[in-house]
Write a protein that holds these residues in place. Structure first.
Motif, mmCIF file in Angstrom:
data_model
loop_
_atom_site.group_PDB
_atom_site.id
_atom_site.type_symbol
_atom_site.label_atom_id
_atom_site.label_comp_id
_atom_site.label_asym_id
_atom_site.label_seq_id
_atom_site.Cartn_x
_atom_site.Cartn_y
_atom_site.Cartn_z
ATOM 1 N N HIS A 1 0.833 -0.701 -0.093
ATOM 2 C CA HIS A 1 0.011 0.043 -0.328
ATOM 3 C C HIS A 1 0.618 1.090 -0.597
ATOM 4 C CE1 HIS A 1 -3.964 -2.380 0.754
ATOM 5 N NE2 HIS A 1 -2.907 -2.841 1.048
ATOM 6 N N TYR A 2 0.573 1.727 -1.237
ATOM 7 C CA TYR A 2 1.445 3.436 -1.368
ATOM 8 C C TYR A 2 0.828 4.323 -0.315
ATOM 9 C CZ TYR A 2 4.521 0.759 -4.588
ATOM 10 O OH TYR A 2 5.274 0.096 -5.144
ATOM 11 N N GLY A 3 1.688 5.351 -0.200
ATOM 12 C CA GLY A 3 0.668 6.533 0.426
ATOM 13 C C GLY A 3 0.870 7.418 -0.747
ATOM 14 N N ALA A 4 0.454 9.011 0.398
ATOM 15 C CA ALA A 4 -0.037 10.015 -1.028
ATOM 16 C C ALA A 4 1.605 10.806 -1.027
ATOM 17 C CB ALA A 4 -1.339 10.970 -0.785
ATOM 18 N N ASN A 5 2.487 10.958 -0.294
ATOM 19 C CA ASN A 5 3.504 12.380 0.213
ATOM 20 C C ASN A 5 4.142 12.225 -0.868
ATOM 21 O OD1 ASN A 5 3.940 13.711 2.529
ATOM 22 N ND2 ASN A 5 6.145 12.603 2.129
ATOM 23 N N ARG A 6 4.730 13.203 -1.465
ATOM 24 C CA ARG A 6 5.039 13.731 -2.977
ATOM 25 C C ARG A 6 6.679 14.117 -1.926
ATOM 26 N NH1 ARG A 6 5.682 18.739 -6.191
ATOM 27 N NH2 ARG A 6 6.354 18.800 -7.722
ATOM 28 N N ASN A 7 7.241 14.382 -0.412
ATOM 29 C CA ASN A 7 8.559 14.409 -0.425
ATOM 30 C C ASN A 7 8.535 14.051 1.181
ATOM 31 O OD1 ASN A 7 9.613 16.471 -2.902
ATOM 32 N ND2 ASN A 7 7.912 17.536 -1.830
ATOM 33 N N ASN A 8 9.515 13.574 1.379
ATOM 34 C CA ASN A 8 10.595 12.939 2.094
ATOM 35 C C ASN A 8 9.402 12.002 3.268
ATOM 36 O OD1 ASN A 8 12.228 15.259 1.882
ATOM 37 N ND2 ASN A 8 11.970 16.836 2.657
ATOM 38 N N PRO A 9 9.165 11.161 2.622
ATOM 39 C CA PRO A 9 9.634 11.060 1.810
ATOM 40 C C PRO A 9 9.310 10.217 0.655
ATOM 41 C CG PRO A 9 8.686 9.304 3.255
ATOM 42 C CD PRO A 9 8.551 9.875 3.606
ATOM 43 N N ASN A 10 9.201 10.226 -0.771
ATOM 44 C CA ASN A 10 8.599 10.288 -1.948
ATOM 45 C C ASN A 10 7.508 8.449 -1.518
ATOM 46 O OD1 ASN A 10 6.763 9.704 -3.693
ATOM 47 N ND2 ASN A 10 8.381 10.975 -6.102
ATOM 48 N N ASN A 11 6.167 8.756 -0.902
ATOM 49 C CA ASN A 11 5.996 7.260 -0.866
ATOM 50 C C ASN A 11 4.573 7.056 -2.242
ATOM 51 O OD1 ASN A 11 3.615 8.291 0.605
ATOM 52 N ND2 ASN A 11 3.956 7.585 2.218
ATOM 53 N N ARG A 12 4.782 7.320 -3.093
ATOM 54 C CA ARG A 12 3.550 7.272 -4.073
ATOM 55 C C ARG A 12 3.501 5.744 -5.094
ATOM 56 N NH1 ARG A 12 3.220 13.245 -6.640
ATOM 57 N NH2 ARG A 12 5.737 12.179 -6.477
ATOM 58 N N HIS A 13 2.861 5.679 -5.301
ATOM 59 C CA HIS A 13 3.008 4.925 -6.290
ATOM 60 C C HIS A 13 4.058 4.927 -7.381
ATOM 61 C CE1 HIS A 13 2.269 1.146 -9.511
ATOM 62 N NE2 HIS A 13 1.386 0.733 -8.333
ATOM 63 N N PRO A 14 4.780 4.475 -8.019
ATOM 64 C CA PRO A 14 5.625 4.207 -8.925
ATOM 65 C C PRO A 14 5.419 4.847 -10.083
ATOM 66 C CG PRO A 14 6.685 2.334 -8.116
ATOM 67 C CD PRO A 14 5.234 2.886 -7.094
ATOM 68 N N PHE A 15 3.850 4.359 -10.449
ATOM 69 C CA PHE A 15 3.402 4.383 -11.667
ATOM 70 C C PHE A 15 2.113 5.788 -11.586
ATOM 71 C CE2 PHE A 15 1.602 0.555 -12.872
ATOM 72 C CZ PHE A 15 2.770 -0.492 -13.105
ATOM 73 N N TYR A 16 2.364 6.398 -10.485
ATOM 74 C CA TYR A 16 1.518 7.876 -10.170
ATOM 75 C C TYR A 16 3.589 9.009 -10.809
ATOM 76 C CZ TYR A 16 -0.496 11.600 -8.057
ATOM 77 O OH TYR A 16 -1.040 13.042 -8.028
ATOM 78 N N ALA B 1 2.794 18.497 -11.320
ATOM 79 C CA ALA B 1 3.703 18.027 -9.872
ATOM 80 C C ALA B 1 2.540 17.004 -9.047
ATOM 81 C CB ALA B 1 3.206 19.404 -9.541
ATOM 82 N N GLY B 2 1.547 16.169 -9.145
ATOM 83 C CA GLY B 2 1.013 15.453 -8.302
ATOM 84 C C GLY B 2 0.151 15.920 -7.118
ATOM 85 N N THR B 3 -1.172 16.544 -8.268
ATOM 86 C CA THR B 3 -1.927 16.551 -6.973
ATOM 87 C C THR B 3 -3.185 16.219 -8.112
ATOM 88 O OG1 THR B 3 -2.098 19.031 -9.263
ATOM 89 C CG2 THR B 3 -0.608 18.990 -6.917
ATOM 90 N N ASP B 4 -2.717 15.140 -8.571
ATOM 91 C CA ASP B 4 -4.132 14.836 -9.224
ATOM 92 C C ASP B 4 -4.796 13.346 -8.838
ATOM 93 O OD1 ASP B 4 -5.289 16.270 -11.899
ATOM 94 O OD2 ASP B 4 -2.831 15.939 -11.962
ATOM 95 N N GLY B 5 -6.038 13.011 -8.761
ATOM 96 C CA GLY B 5 -6.499 11.647 -8.662
ATOM 97 C C GLY B 5 -6.558 11.682 -7.289
ATOM 98 N N ALA B 6 -6.179 10.488 -6.900
ATOM 99 C CA ALA B 6 -6.122 10.002 -5.652
ATOM 100 C C ALA B 6 -4.584 10.252 -4.971
ATOM 101 C CB ALA B 6 -6.433 8.073 -5.469
ATOM 102 N N LEU B 7 -3.661 10.692 -5.644
ATOM 103 C CA LEU B 7 -2.541 11.072 -5.326
ATOM 104 C C LEU B 7 -1.199 10.275 -5.384
ATOM 105 C CD1 LEU B 7 -3.430 14.160 -2.362
ATOM 106 C CD2 LEU B 7 -2.788 14.029 -4.796
ATOM 107 N N GLY B 8 -1.412 9.404 -5.541
ATOM 108 C CA GLY B 8 -0.066 7.846 -5.933
ATOM 109 C C GLY B 8 -0.992 7.107 -4.925
ATOM 110 N N ALA B 9 -2.050 7.557 -3.892
ATOM 111 C CA ALA B 9 -1.877 6.699 -2.833
ATOM 112 C C ALA B 9 -2.483 4.694 -3.540
ATOM 113 C CB ALA B 9 -3.344 6.626 -1.742
ATOM 114 N N GLY B 10 -1.979 3.961 -4.055
ATOM 115 C CA GLY B 10 -2.718 2.632 -4.901
ATOM 116 C C GLY B 10 -1.448 1.953 -4.671
ATOM 117 N N ILE B 11 -1.661 0.294 -5.005
ATOM 118 C CA ILE B 11 -1.293 -0.361 -4.710
ATOM 119 C C ILE B 11 -0.173 -0.874 -5.294
ATOM 120 C CG2 ILE B 11 -3.583 -1.237 -3.385
ATOM 121 C CD1 ILE B 11 -3.613 -3.077 -5.302
#
Length: 568
Positions: free
Chosen positions: A239-254, A385-395
């Protein structure tokens, strides 16, 4: 002594960094500072990195993603491709895993230790699937006086046997074990029962994967022995997160599609498979893919013709199809995944230059990337700049309940499991739809996207029960009227669709079954031989005196006994 062994193990399978960097990793946990919680966190992070590394290699070969590195298989994939993955596994994951086991096992942390053994077993299976023979028995062995710095490779069949033994050991260790809290468990929250179900399921996965060399005989016994992953609340997912920086824990596809650079090309054939091949759209399509511009043909083509590179036509042309495409299927997509619906990616092995087409490319969607859901109304450029959709909180869908039912359907059709394959297929599709549509909770469905002639919200465009039922009924009618070969081809096709986000299992399916049928050929009529295993990484060949490169990537792994003329 254990501290020395950790350093020796790093040296023995040198990764792509310099030796001094491997000995002192400022981002890692030094052996003399290791604690159970830090080690476990590093283990899970490294394990997930290893799952990510082969995605585009495997998914491209399976036509799940676009192959764009060249016009031939030789040009597309090189020995340096897996240098990072090799180091992640042998120099990062394994030393930490062994250190954690040595630290936590005497303390009675049975469930946590077993979970590490399961991840270790899966990692070895993954390497055997990709490369064939890999270091096992000598990897990380020796001591300060007599280190094994050039470990020999172990045959792939023996690697699988060792992995199954690790899984058996973990299953026994999890029997009656308490849940664990020694560290954060991103997969199962420390639930021992879920890890045990995973271990049994991975044994089932191994049995079906190796069915061409007799492994299928174990399927019935594994299923009869106990709980396996058969419900979505048991899925093995990162389960990925929606954090963009420090750390960037979003899905690599995002990260790929929703920052400021153009996203990778999607596979035209795979998008066509979902959007058009059945004569109606698969309801999951708008969850998988987001169209930045759905009016590609003819609007975008006419207004911006320099943005397209179709090889055999200057711009997309629905009346043109290469003859070797047509020989496979008269419906084979060319240049666009769908002219009517605007799905725009690249054909298989189109390695041409990159025109200014970033604003038109179809990108990763809501599932599993945590991107945007394609409501069909608000299609627009998503490099924001990572502001769309579920913000990368995928799987990361490493293993799902739907996968279990698909491989059991395959086993039933190939004589390795006593069950109704059709019922298993139907259940597998339902589980896939349920998991995909559950991502609706990650976005605001109440957002109004149209007011004329009536008010429409995003939720109004979600897949409804009726469309899902119609899809499943269509496939089941198709299945019931097919012969045995056709039934297996349908199971493989639907499994490939449900696998989106998991390239390795798609690549394994393709090599094991030579299915689904009628996949898109290369855009060059002479692309060379299909890749049946990855070449060994350059770091392994260049830094291990006992290592030699395989003669060709046409060498199959031990469980792939298909003829070279298989439908590749």
């Amino acid at each position: 002594m254990k501290k020395c062994l950790l350093v020796v193990s790093v040296l023995s399978v040198a990764a792509c960094a310099d030796l001094d960097e491997l000995l002192v990793n400022p981002n890692g946990v030094a052996p003399d500072q290791a604690d159970a919680s830090s080690l476990y966190n590093n283990i899970q992070l490294a394990f997930n990195d290893i799952q990510n590394d082969p995605y585009f290699f495997a998914a491209g070969l399976a036509r799940m993603d676009a192959e764009t590195g060249g016009f031939t298989y030789t040009a597309t994939h090189q020995p340096t491709e897996f240098d990072g993955m090799w180091g992640d596994f042998y120099a990062e994951f394994l030393p930490d895993a062994d250190a954690f086991i040595a630290l936590a096992e005497p303390l009675g942390q049975n469930a946590a230790v077993a979970s590490v053994k399961i991840m270790k077993a899966y990692g070895y299976m993954q390497f055997a699937d990709l490369f064939g023979d890999v270091p096992l028995t000598e990897a990380g062995q020796g001591n300060a006086e007599t280190p094994i710095t050039n470990p020999s490779r172990t045959p792939g069949a023996e690697v699988y046997a060792a992995a199954n033994a690790m899984l058996d050991e973990a299953i026994a260790q999890l029997e009656g074990a308490d849940d664990f809290t020694v560290a954060f468990d991103n997969f199962y929250g420390g639930k021992a029962a879920d890890w045990q179900a995973l271990a049994r399921t991975l044994k089932l996965r191994n049995a079906v994967t190796t069915r061409l060399v007799g492994g299928g005989s174990a399927v019935q016994g594994i299923v009869d022995a106990g709980d396996i992953i058969d419900q979505n609340n048991e899925n093995f997912e990162w389960h990925y997160g929606a954090n963009r920086n420090n750390p960037n824990n979003r899905h690599p596809f995002y990260n790929d599609s929703y920052e400021e650079n153009d996203g990778v090309y999607q596979s035209n054939w795979y998008m066509w498979l979902m959007a058009e091949s059945k004569g109606f759209i698969d309801p999951r399509t708008r969850y998988y893919f987001f169209r930045q511009d759905k009016n590609i043909f003819p609007s975008a083509v006419q207004s911006d013709p320099n943005a397209f590179d179709c090889i055999f036509t200057a711009v997309p042309n629905p009346d043109v199809i290469p003859p070797w495409y047509e020989a496979v299927s008269e419906d084979m997509p060319y240049c666009l995944g769908s002219y009517d619906l605007g799905y725009f990616g690249r054909d298989h092995l189109n390695g041409s230059g990159i025109p200014p087409d970033g604003q038109y490319r179809t990108v990763f969607g809501l599932y599993p990337a945590g991107g945007r859901y394609d409501d069909g109304q608000t299609n627009e450029v998503v490099q924001n700049a990572g502001t769309d959709g579920a913000l990368g909180a995928g799987i990361e869908p490493i293993w799902q309940a739907s996968f279990t039912h698909f491989i059991l359907a395959e086993a039933a059709l190939t004589g390795n499991y006593d069950a109704d394959a059709g019922e298993l297929l139907e259940k597998a599709m339902k589980l896939s739809f349920d998991r995909v549509t559950s991502f609706e909770s990650l976005v605001d469905g109440s957002e109004v996207i149209a007011t004329v002639p009536v008010t429409v919200t995003i939720a109004d465009t979600y897949a409804d029960d009726e469309s899902v039922e119609e899809y499943i009924d269509f496939v089941m009618d198709e299945y019931e009227s097919a012969d045995d070969t056709g039934k297996l081809a349908i199971v493989a096709r639907e499994y490939l669709i449900a696998l989106y986000g998991n390239g390795l299992e798609a690549y394994n399916l393709y090599r094991r079954t030579c299915l689904p049928m009628d996949v898109q050929p290369a855009i060059d009529p002479n692309p060379g031989s299909f890749i049946r295993s990855a070449l060994y990484p350059s770091v392994h060949i260049n830094r291990n005196l006992n290592a030699t490169q395989k003669g060709s990537f046409t060498e199959p792994v031990f469980w792939d006994t298909n003829d070279a003329s298989c439908n590749y």
